[in-house]
Design an enzyme around this catalytic site. Structure first.
Site, PDB file in Angstrom:
ATOM      1  N   GLU A  38       8.664 -11.506   4.185  1.00  4.84           N
ATOM      2  CA  GLU A  38       9.335 -10.883   5.227  1.00  4.84           C
ATOM      3  C   GLU A  38       9.010 -10.385   6.662  1.00  4.84           C
ATOM      4  OE1 GLU A  38      11.062  -7.677   1.640  1.00  4.84           O
ATOM      5  OE2 GLU A  38       9.133  -7.037   2.442  1.00  4.84           O
TER       6      GLU A  38
HETATM    7  C1  TNX Z   1       9.773  -6.123  -1.274  1.00  2.00           C
HETATM    8  S1  TNX Z   1       7.192  -7.267  -2.664  1.00  2.00           S
HETATM    9  C2  TNX Z   1       8.652  -6.372  -0.272  1.00  2.00           C
HETATM   10  C3  TNX Z   1       7.867  -4.835  -0.147  1.00  2.00           C
HETATM   11  C4  TNX Z   1       8.233  -3.758  -1.067  1.00  2.00           C
HETATM   12  C5  TNX Z   1       9.221  -4.158  -1.938  1.00  2.00           C
HETATM   13  C6  TNX Z   1       9.080  -2.681  -2.510  1.00  2.00           C
HETATM   14  C7  TNX Z   1       7.282  -7.955  -0.635  1.00  2.00           C
HETATM   15  C8  TNX Z   1       5.799  -9.466  -0.932  1.00  2.00           C
HETATM   16  N1  TNX Z   1       7.767  -7.018   0.017  1.00  2.00           N
HETATM   17  O1  TNX Z   1       6.878  -4.690   1.355  1.00  2.00           O
HETATM   18  O2  TNX Z   1       7.783  -2.558  -0.701  1.00  2.00           O
HETATM   19  O3  TNX Z   1      10.242  -5.490  -1.412  1.00  2.00           O
HETATM   20  O4  TNX Z   1      10.109  -3.156  -3.855  1.00  2.00           O
END
Ligand code: TNX
Length: 486
Positions: free
Chosen positions: A302
């Site tokens: 992300e």
């Molecule tokens: C996605 S999973 C994210 C996290 C959040 C999560 C909540 C991932 C690699 N990144 O930053 O905490 O969703 O479900």
């Protein structure tokens, strides 16, 4: 006596006539004193007696824990294979390596009577039906992840989780140590990380961090339970807390403020600044020096505020910084956007069971570059997803609530097209903690679903998992686990 309920399900269980009674006078005989002491402590949870641990020749009536390099029928090459033999005369756990002996101890734990709920449990003796079990795991990596950034959890909570995970034969604990809301690990030479970088968390609570000594204590305790710690420093996104501590690591013009919310994707290191790589070098160097396990996780998810043009060379360079320290990098599947990963870099898939957008392609890119995959499909084993609609805690972005039945409703061998089972290093269940504030919250989201995760990761084929989970609920209660809906 009723049939034992075992989870993870072993490869082969042959029930025989007769039984063995553990009680006053039973000895544990082994030349692996730490494992003997561990079994004695497991037995103390059920029995009011202190079994002596001795070395030397075993006799009738003993529980024996011994290395045996040449057990027939055990899958060659897995250090976790074991055999557990209960007959009228003795209990013998033998295995080619200590990790297998430890797995056998966990199986013996589940053969003990679960007397929770009975009015007057006989706590002086335990009768165990004769059985012969041969067992080894499907996947080498069976993990659980705890996010200690969104809400901070310290040594005691983490050690409690280690014991819970070990009982399910999970063997990796991934600690998500840094994120926008807080930096949670001491790094020599960078004191602000654990000052202004650590005194925040979701909702504005006090935060906190692990000192080097805390981290070493965790690693050491985990090792005593045959669990390897995987530390994660998430970058180049999810770095707001680091930028609060050291604003010079942020892109020009950005003035970071402590963050207490739950949005993602707004922060990034300045990936074009050499100062950033000096910082990362110190962080990875320190983590490598205090982490005996083979992996360092670099996050990489992300990073919506990093251009792809900047992201790709950053990931290529940081994966090499990890291998230069003698460790293997792991990154969330987005790292597959780079086609220049350091050799052996592992991808962790967190998309849905039916991959959307480019998530499946990112994971297969890692595999095409020679790396293995850890599978964490979000709509099956993201245990921060609420187990039922409108639950008091948990998220639901993956596909709405994720009940127990969904946890095992997929096959690791076919999840990513073109990636067969040999490329799958294993399975890991993450617990993100945006909505998780207490140990009871952790228990409520992890359990009982973590049992199903453990079965999926260990058993060669999952069957009947819900009924076995239900049968084990009294044991969770007896272990003071505040489990959630089943
Ligand atoms: C996605 S999973 C994210 C996290 C959040 C999560 C909540 C991932 C690699 N990144 O930053 O905490 O969703 O479900």
């Amino acid at each position: 006596m009723s049939r034992p309920v075992l989870l993870p399900q072993p490869r082969s269980v042959i029930e025989n006539d007769g039984s063995f009674t553990i009680g006053e006078g039973t000895r544990i005989v082994t030349d692996r004193p730490e494992l003997g002491d561990y079994l004695a402590s497991v037995l103390r949870e059920v029995l009011d007696c202190e079994l002596p641990v001795s070395t030397g020749a075993a006799a009738e009536g003993d529980i024996v824990i011994e290395i045996n390099a040449s057990i027939d029928d055990l899958e060659a090459g897995t250090v976790e294979a074991y055999r557990l033999t209960v007959d009228r005369r003795s209990i013998i756990i033998d295995a080619p390596a200590d990790a297998g002996l430890a797995a056998g101890i966990q199986t013996l734990r589940q053969l003990l009577p679960a007397d929770a709920g009975s009015a007057v449990p006989d706590r002086t003796r335990a009768e165990i039906s004769a059985v012969q079990i041969l067992d080894w795991p499907r996947f080498a990596y069976r993990g659980v992840m705890l996010d200690i950034s969104r809400h901070f959890f310290g040594v005691d909570t983490i050690m409690r989780l280690i014991d819970q995970a070990a009982a399910l034969k999970l063997n990796y604990l991934h600690l998500h140590l840094t994120d926008d809301q807080g930096w949670r690990i001491e790094i020599p030479g960078w004191p602000e990380l654990t000052r202004s970088g650590a005194d925040s968390q979701v909702g504005g609570g006090p935060g906190g961090f692990l000192t080097t000594a805390d981290y070493e204590q965790i690693v050491h305790y985990a090792a005593s339970r045959f669990i390897t710690v995987v530390p994660e420093i998430d970058m180049p996104g999810h770095t707001n807390a680091a930028l609060v501590a050291y604003p010079e690591l942020a892109p020009a013009g950005v003035t970071p403020e402590p963050y207490h919310g739950t949005e993602v994707g707004f922060s990034t290191f300045d990936t074009r600044s050499e100062a950033v790589y000096e910082f990362i070098g110190d962080v990875i160097g320190h983590l490598a020096s205090i982490t005996p396990g083979p992996y360092i996780h670099i996050g990489g998810d992300e990073s919506h505020s990093t251009t792809l043009e900047d992201y790709r060379p950053f990931i290529a360079r940081v994966t090499r910084m990890v291998t230069a320290q003698g460790k293997l990098p792991i990154g969330w599947h987005e790292i597959g956007a780079s086609d220049d990963l350091a050799e052996g870099t592992i991808g962790q898939y967190w998309g849905t069971r039916i991959p959307e957008n480019d998530e499946g392609e990112r994971a297969s890119s890692v595999a095409r570059q020679g790396g293995q995959l850890i599978l964490s499909p979000a709509d099956a084993i993201y245990l921060d997803m609420m187990p039922e609609a409108d639950f008091r805690i948990g998220l639901d972005w993956a596909k709405g609530p994720t009940p127990l039945a969904d946890v095992t409703d997929w096959d690791p061998a076919t999840l990513i097209s073109g990636v067969d089972e040999s490329v799958v290093l294993g399975v890991e269940a993450p617990l993100w903690t945006e909505t998780v504030e207490t140990e009871d919250d952790i228990d409520t989201l992890l359990f009982p679903r973590l049992l199903a995760v453990a079965d999926l990761a260990w058993a060669d084929a999952v069957s009947d998992v819900e009924s076995r989970v239900h049968a084990l609920l009294p044991r969770l209660a007896a272990a003071s686990i505040q489990y959630g809906p089943a």
